[in-house]
Design a protein around this motif. Structure first.
Motif, PDB file in Angstrom:
ATOM      1  N   THR A 177      46.276 -42.774   6.650  1.00  0.00           N
ATOM      2  CA  THR A 177      46.558 -43.657   5.525  1.00  0.00           C
ATOM      3  C   THR A 177      44.875 -43.728   4.720  1.00  0.00           C
ATOM      4  N   GLY A 231      44.057 -40.571   2.864  1.00  0.00           N
ATOM      5  CA  GLY A 231      45.059 -40.574   1.630  1.00  0.00           C
ATOM      6  C   GLY A 231      44.100 -41.521   0.366  1.00  0.00           C
ATOM      7  N   VAL A 232      43.972 -42.674   0.903  1.00  0.00           N
ATOM      8  CA  VAL A 232      43.373 -43.526  -0.110  1.00  0.00           C
ATOM      9  C   VAL A 232      41.886 -42.794  -0.495  1.00  0.00           C
ATOM     10  N   MET A 284      42.685 -40.119  -3.146  1.00  0.00           N
ATOM     11  CA  MET A 284      42.573 -40.781  -4.354  1.00  0.00           C
ATOM     12  C   MET A 284      41.483 -41.225  -4.954  1.00  0.00           C
ATOM     13  N   LYS A 339      50.416 -41.338  -9.761  1.00  0.00           N
ATOM     14  CA  LYS A 339      49.757 -40.926  -8.335  1.00  0.00           C
ATOM     15  C   LYS A 339      49.132 -42.132  -7.763  1.00  0.00           C
ATOM     16  N   LEU A 340      48.539 -42.920  -8.379  1.00  0.00           N
ATOM     17  CA  LEU A 340      47.968 -44.014  -7.909  1.00  0.00           C
ATOM     18  C   LEU A 340      48.995 -45.202  -7.400  1.00  0.00           C
ATOM     19  N   ARG A 341      50.005 -45.143  -8.354  1.00  0.00           N
ATOM     20  CA  ARG A 341      50.833 -45.985  -8.126  1.00  0.00           C
ATOM     21  C   ARG A 341      51.822 -45.734  -6.955  1.00  0.00           C
ATOM     22  N   ILE A 342      52.216 -44.438  -6.702  1.00  0.00           N
ATOM     23  CA  ILE A 342      52.897 -43.908  -5.598  1.00  0.00           C
ATOM     24  C   ILE A 342      52.057 -44.102  -4.200  1.00  0.00           C
ATOM     25  N   SER A 343      50.876 -43.924  -4.512  1.00  0.00           N
ATOM     26  CA  SER A 343      49.934 -44.198  -3.469  1.00  0.00           C
ATOM     27  C   SER A 343      49.655 -45.484  -3.041  1.00  0.00           C
ATOM     28  N   GLY A 344      50.160 -46.594  -3.600  1.00  0.00           N
ATOM     29  CA  GLY A 344      50.042 -47.924  -3.240  1.00  0.00           C
ATOM     30  C   GLY A 344      48.978 -48.583  -3.624  1.00  0.00           C
ATOM     31  N   LEU A 345      48.061 -47.765  -4.694  1.00  0.00           N
ATOM     32  CA  LEU A 345      46.613 -48.503  -4.939  1.00  0.00           C
ATOM     33  C   LEU A 345      46.670 -49.257  -6.405  1.00  0.00           C
ATOM     34  N   ARG A 394      40.657 -40.413 -11.360  1.00  0.00           N
ATOM     35  CA  ARG A 394      41.334 -41.951 -10.933  1.00  0.00           C
ATOM     36  C   ARG A 394      40.169 -42.754 -10.434  1.00  0.00           C
TER      37      ARG A 394
END
Length: 120
Positions: free
Chosen positions: A26, A29-30, A33, A73-79, A39
């Motif tokens: 995790t 992944g952050v 991004m 992409k940022l939304r899908i990754s939860g950021l 980004r």
């Protein structure tokens, strides 16, 4: 006894203890991004307030189409989170941890660029 207004207890990582594979995955992944310049600029612009795609594209120096793709992409990754405001979509950072991480990354960059010694 727990009441419905109490926050649930969360366990954060403890220094000195190894990270789990899930934590490492995790975190990587952050950081991935954040490792893309557009980004990072989008996230930096969202530190102060929520913004729409046009304002974010201007802040990041890209087209609204490119900003939308990165924001997806940022939304899908939860950021980031988004909400509708009429026909517009407004974006905001998701959580205080990300806000602090961006502050620390920028401070670290300032230290490196200006030759400031690290804090102890």
């Amino acid at each position: 006894m727990s009441t419905s207004s109490e926050q649930p207890a969360y366990r954060h990582s403890v220094p000195g203890r190894p990270l789990s594979d899930a934590q490492v995955g995790t975190a990587v992944g952050v950081l991935a991004m954040l490792a893309e310049p557009t980004r990072l600029r989008l996230l930096w612009a969202l530190r102060e307030r929520e913004l729409g795609v046009t304002a974010l594209a201007e802040a990041a120096g890209c087209s609204p189409t490119a900003a939308s793709q990165h924001l997806s992409k940022l939304r899908i990754s939860g950021l980031v989170d988004q909400r509708a405001d009429g026909r517009a979509r407004l974006y905001r950072l998701r959580g205080a941890h990300l806000h602090r991480l961006l502050d620390e990354v920028a401070a670290h960059a300032d230290h490196a660029l200006q030759g400031i010694p690290p804090h102890s």
